[in-house]
Design an enzyme around this catalytic site. Sequence first.
Site, PDB file in Angstrom:
ATOM      1  N   SER A 272      -9.322  18.904 -33.546  1.00 41.18           N
ATOM      2  CA  SER A 272      -9.854  18.651 -34.886  1.00 41.18           C
ATOM      3  C   SER A 272     -10.727  19.795 -35.396  1.00 41.18           C
ATOM      4  O   SER A 272     -10.780  20.043 -36.601  1.00 41.18           O
ATOM      5  CB  SER A 272     -10.619  17.331 -34.929  1.00 41.18           C
TER       6      SER A 272
ATOM      7  N   THR B 259      -8.126  14.766 -30.323  1.00 35.38           N
ATOM      8  CA  THR B 259      -8.549  14.007 -29.147  1.00 35.38           C
ATOM      9  C   THR B 259      -7.533  12.960 -28.719  1.00 35.38           C
ATOM     10  O   THR B 259      -7.247  12.804 -27.529  1.00 35.38           O
ATOM     11  CB  THR B 259      -9.904  13.330 -29.420  1.00 35.38           C
TER      12      THR B 259
END
Length: 91
Positions: free
Chosen positions: A79, A32
């Site tokens: 992730s 992110t």
Amino acid sequence: MMKLLAAPVLFTALLLAQTDKPRVLVLSTGGTISGRGASSTSLTQYKSGALLGEELVKAVPEIQQYATVSVEQISNVGSGDITIDIWIRLA
């Protein structure tokens, strides 16, 4: 379990008695924090892992006043896409 990685960019400070500033090694994995979209308000074209760790560090030039920073790009994935191989490289 792999989604527990809250901050995909890991910071490791290596303090050395002989230097005036701490040395910081940024281990960049993507995620992110390195995402980018068409604009700051548009999420439709958002892509996780669009920036490299080196780009993130260069975006904050003032950091050089406080630390000597180097970057190692481990991976550049979201992730949710962290693999066992990536975890092993981080270990």
